[in-house]
Design a protein around this motif. Structure first.
Motif, PDB file in Angstrom:
ATOM      1  N   VAL A 173       0.838  -1.201   0.000  1.00 63.27           N
ATOM      2  CA  VAL A 173       0.000   0.000   0.000  1.00 63.27           C
ATOM      3  C   VAL A 173       0.874   1.253   0.000  1.00 63.27           C
ATOM      4  CG1 VAL A 173      -1.772   1.267   1.254  1.00 63.27           C
ATOM      5  CG2 VAL A 173      -1.802  -1.216   1.238  1.00 63.27           C
ATOM      6  N   MET A 174       0.625   2.128  -0.965  1.00 67.81           N
ATOM      7  CA  MET A 174       1.436   3.334  -1.122  1.00 67.81           C
ATOM      8  C   MET A 174       0.715   4.582  -0.635  1.00 67.81           C
ATOM      9  SD  MET A 174       4.227   2.324  -2.603  1.00 67.81           S
ATOM     10  CE  MET A 174       4.454   0.575  -2.472  1.00 67.81           C
ATOM     11  N   GLY A 175      -0.545   4.445  -0.272  1.00 66.13           N
ATOM     12  CA  GLY A 175      -1.267   5.600   0.261  1.00 66.13           C
ATOM     13  C   GLY A 175      -2.175   6.287  -0.739  1.00 66.13           C
ATOM     14  N   MET A 176      -2.551   7.502  -0.380  1.00 62.45           N
ATOM     15  CA  MET A 176      -3.577   8.237  -1.127  1.00 62.45           C
ATOM     16  C   MET A 176      -2.932   9.169  -2.148  1.00 62.45           C
ATOM     17  SD  MET A 176      -6.661  10.497   0.540  1.00 62.45           S
ATOM     18  CE  MET A 176      -5.741  11.936   1.048  1.00 62.45           C
ATOM     19  N   GLY A 202      -2.526  14.133  -1.040  1.00 65.85           N
ATOM     20  CA  GLY A 202      -2.139  12.737  -0.897  1.00 65.85           C
ATOM     21  C   GLY A 202      -0.747  12.539  -0.321  1.00 65.85           C
ATOM     22  N   HIS A 203      -0.335  11.273  -0.349  1.00 63.46           N
ATOM     23  CA  HIS A 203       0.962  10.906   0.210  1.00 63.46           C
ATOM     24  C   HIS A 203       2.058  11.009  -0.850  1.00 63.46           C
ATOM     25  CE1 HIS A 203      -1.808   8.816   3.062  1.00 63.46           C
ATOM     26  NE2 HIS A 203      -0.960   9.346   3.914  1.00 63.46           N
ATOM     27  N   LEU A 204       3.235  11.440  -0.426  1.00 62.40           N
ATOM     28  CA  LEU A 204       4.357  11.583  -1.356  1.00 62.40           C
ATOM     29  C   LEU A 204       4.720  10.246  -1.990  1.00 62.40           C
ATOM     30  CD1 LEU A 204       6.657  14.060   0.588  1.00 62.40           C
ATOM     31  CD2 LEU A 204       5.214  14.534  -1.393  1.00 62.40           C
ATOM     32  N   ARG A 205       4.633   9.195  -1.182  1.00 59.54           N
ATOM     33  CA  ARG A 205       4.989   7.868  -1.689  1.00 59.54           C
ATOM     34  C   ARG A 205       4.034   7.444  -2.803  1.00 59.54           C
ATOM     35  NH1 ARG A 205       6.878   2.363   0.789  1.00 59.54           N
ATOM     36  NH2 ARG A 205       4.766   1.788   1.338  1.00 59.54           N
ATOM     37  N   ALA A 206       2.763   7.800  -2.626  1.00 59.31           N
ATOM     38  CA  ALA A 206       1.768   7.474  -3.655  1.00 59.31           C
ATOM     39  C   ALA A 206       2.079   8.242  -4.939  1.00 59.31           C
ATOM     40  CB  ALA A 206       0.366   7.816  -3.152  1.00 59.31           C
TER      41      ALA A 206
END
Ligand SMILES: Cc1ncc(C[n+]2csc(CCOP(=O)(O)OP(=O)(O)O)c2C)c(N)n1
Lengths: 540, 162
Positions: A248-251, A256-260
């Motif tokens: 899961v990389m996030g939103m 949102g999330h930087l990783r996403a």
């Protein structure tokens, strides 16, 4: 049979056990039929509240939420609720009273052309001219609201049609020539999608709210487990993916999330499932930064290719497509790649004000204490972003918010509706002090219902998100119209409505109050004093 | 951006026209022309809608139209394989000495004379947009007094039908 009885009978027949409403003269016959029925009526304090509560109920039961309101002002008051449901694909059947047939078009008392006015915000509308049409129209309304891409259907019923006595044949067969939603995804297209996926090195899945409204959370998570493909989600897709999974990389999106975002940037194939890829979700343009193959799965053909050029379009139900993919894929290859740069977004408490709470820390704490199947609603604003980012959606948790229209005042009534649909589950409503003032009356609805909801009021005395936007656009000394100079004492208000309530100034007091609120059967409003300087997203 | 003609078969019910028209205005597209009439089955109407749009916009419009429940079918009428007609009724000043000339011009365009008075003539002509434009240009020299022009109606050639 009397028109009103046909309508109420139809609601019963569709397995809906309660209606949300606010009556008036133009629905008197309906309320009389309601009184003599098995349905529970929930009197909300505003019509908008009725639509939002019905929306919470619908999202938790999967059945259309039903609202009944009077003509004219009752009907116009519910438009925002209808538009909110439309934007988030929530099935609603909205029944509005109308003036009697021979007065339609005369600007009669409390007449409004609600079918016309709500037309841009509904999946379909009816103005009933003959009580004999009611069995068919009610059947169609439920069918249209709940199939294909769900949405609100409005049925406007003149008061004399409600009273009309007709020979009603209840023919349940439905044949609407212009409405044949495609459920089954095209098998050839799905095979092409599998082939493209098998060739790709860095595939990524983007899960949207469509996963939740099609009930395909389970096949999605099995698919994610078996393939290891990294996954991002949209705001409306929050809760579609089990956050315990390692991939899961996030939103994604503006908050949102930087990783996403990094994952979006680096992927070579993107599978979008049940997401419309709105302007908020694509903010930053990370989807387009690298050439990639785009697969788009959606039940609404008009969404495919609308906001993003698609190479392999698949029109159909997300669950149907995912199950077919699960059956026909070779799972020897897995794709557990990681974005090269994975920025840290750890929660570091703000040290600046010891008597003010940090929403991130607070919500992490709630997230840890809450049941694994708790329902969280969030209103609109900073509180919504914080809730989306800091409440972990593991287990069967659900997150309900107004993502499409961004309607303030949604959080509280939708929490009431959700609790009524799932009385055995914990329900939290995360609210801002601006948004709760748009639905204060619903504290009365909650109190009367006897259901338990814990309201986490993130009180920063600002229209926080607008404050942040103004700060960013015009500078911190140029704020205007966003400060509540005289915020009310929400604890007194909550108590006046018969709810339990307390102020929380720091994590210590908050922790105690939360613990207290989690035991027992009472609803609580916790007025959490939030540091007003904290913005939507903090990056380190 | 190109001129397009869409043919849309809809249920013949109150509110349907505004729902369809609303789809265009909501997306900021101007409807260049619109004509509606019932078909042989009075439960249905055919709308012929002219709009200026690029390929992507046209696809979006057609998808949104298809999404409407009262819409039965949508097709773009491509000029190569469709017939698209307008009707024009035009009043020109026509003194006795010009009547013959005007009648000759009308004959070339297969226009018919609907009315003649001391000083005016009313003519009617049917045809493609281009033909009608051209007719107006020629007749204008006699003194154009008034005109009423319909929007396009059209259908596909051959066996294609809906
Ligand atoms: C009905 C409605 N009106 C106005 C807005 C614009 N708006 C977006 S966020 C926001 C501020 C919300 O303030 P508050 O409820 O206090 O929450 P916070 O951002 O402080 O958490 C406003 C006014 C909106 N989204 N909805």
């Amino acid at each position: 049979m009397e028109g009103a009885k046909i309508i109420i009978g139809s609601i019963e027949k569709h397995g809906v056990d309660r209606v949300f409403g606010h009556p008036g003269g133009a629905v008197l016959p309906l309320y009389e039929a309601l009184r003599n029925s098995s349905l529970t009526h929930v009197l909300t304090r505003t019509e908008q509240g009725a639509a939002h509560a019905a929306s919470g109920y619908a999202r938790m039961t999967g059945k259309p939420g039903v609202c009944i309101v009077t003509s004219g002002p009752g009907a116009t008051n519910i438009i925002t609720g209808i538009a909110t449901a439309q934007a988030d694909s929530v099935p609603l059947v909205v029944i509005t009273g109308q003036v009697q047939r021979d007065r339609i078009g005369t600007d009669a008392f409390q007449e409004a052309d609600i079918a016309g006015a709500s037309e841009p915000f509904t999946k379909h509308t009816y103005l009933v001219q003959d009580a004999a049409d009611l069995p068919r129209i009610m059947n169609e309304a439920f069918h249209i609201a709940s199939t294909g891409r769900p949405g609100p259907v409005l049925v406007d019923i003149p008061v004399d049609v409600q009273k009309e006595d007709v020979q009603a044949e209840n023919d349940p067969s439905i044949n609407i020539r212009g409405y044949k939603p495609v459920f089954k995804g095209n098998r050839k297209q799905i095979k092409a999608a599998i082939a493209a996926l098998e060739k790709s090195e860095r595939p990524l899945i983007c899960a949207g709210g469509g996963i939740l409204c099609s009930g395909s959370r389970t096949p999605l998570n099995i698919f994610l487990q078996k393939t290891g493909i990294p996954v991002v989600h949209t705001l409306m897709g929050n809760g579609a993916v089990d956050m315990d999974l390692p991939n899961v990389m996030g939103m994604i999106g503006s908050h949102g999330h930087l990783r996403a975002k990094q994952a979006l940037k680096e992927s070579d194939l993107l599978i979008i499932i049940g997401a419309r890829i709105s302007d908020r979700a694509t903010a930053g343009g990370h989807i387009f930064e690298r050439e990639k193959i785009i697969l788009h799965i959606d039940i609404d053909p008009a969404e495919v290719g609308k906001n993003i050029e698609t190479h392999i379009p698949i029109v159909g139900d997300a669950g149907d497509v995912l199950i077919y993919m699960l059956k026909h894929m070779d799972f020897t290859k897995t794709w557990d790649w990681k974005p090269s740069r994975t920025p840290s977004e750890a929660v570091v408490p703000m040290k600046s004000s010891p008597d003010r709470l940090d929403p991130a820390v607070l919500l992490h704490h709630v997230s840890e204490k809450a049941d694994s199947d708790a329902i969280f609603t969030a209103d609109v604003g900073l509180n919504q972003i914080w809730a989306a980012r800091h409440i972990t959606m593991s287990g069967k948790r659900r997150f309900l918010t107004s993502g499409g229209l961004g309607t303030m005042g949604y959080g509280l009534p939708s929490a009431i509706g959700a609790k009524m649909a799932a009385p055995e589950r914990q329900v939290f409503a995360v609210m801002g002090d601006g948004g709760i003032q748009m639905s204060l009356g619903e504290l009365g609805t909650l109190s009367e219902s006897g259901e338990k909801v814990v309201i986490l009021l993130l009180n920063n005395q600002y229209l926080g998100m607008v404050r942040e936007l103004q700060d960013n656009a015009y500078g911190v000394d140029c704020r205007h119209g966003v400060y509540f100079k005289k915020g009310p004492d929400f604890v007194q208000i909550a108590e006046a409505y018969g709810l339990k309530s307390a102020h929380a100034y720091n994590m210590e007091s908050f922790g105690k109050i939360l613990e207290q609120s989690l035991c027992g059967q009472d609803s609580w409003l916790i007025d959490c004093r939030i540091d007003p300087k904290i913005n939507s997203v903090r990056r380190f | 951006m190109k001129k397009r003609i869409l043919s849309v078969l809809v249920e013949n019910r109150a509110g349907v026209l505004s729902r369809i028209a609303g789809l265009f205005s909501r997306r900021g597209y101007n409807i260049d022309s619109l004509s509606v009439g019932t078909v042989d089955d009075p439960a249905f109407s055919r709308m012929t809608i002219g709009v200026t749009a690029n390929d992507w916009q046209t696809e979006q419009i057609m998808k949104q139209l298809n999404k409407q429940i009262p819409v039965i079918k949508v097709a773009e009428l491509l000029p190569e394989d469709s017939l698209i007609r307008e009707i024009l009724i035009i009043k020109v000043s026509a003194t006795v000495e010009h009547r013959r000339e005007i009648k000759d011009l009308a004959d070339i365009y297969k226009a018919s004379v609907l009315d003649v008075t001391q000083n005016t003539m009313i003519l009617e002509v049917t045809g493609s947009e281009k033909k009608i434009e051209s007719f107006i240009e020629h007749i204008r020299t006699y003194g154009l007094l008034e005109m009423a022009r319909s929007s396009s109606v059209g259908m596909q050639r051959g066996t294609a039908s809906f």
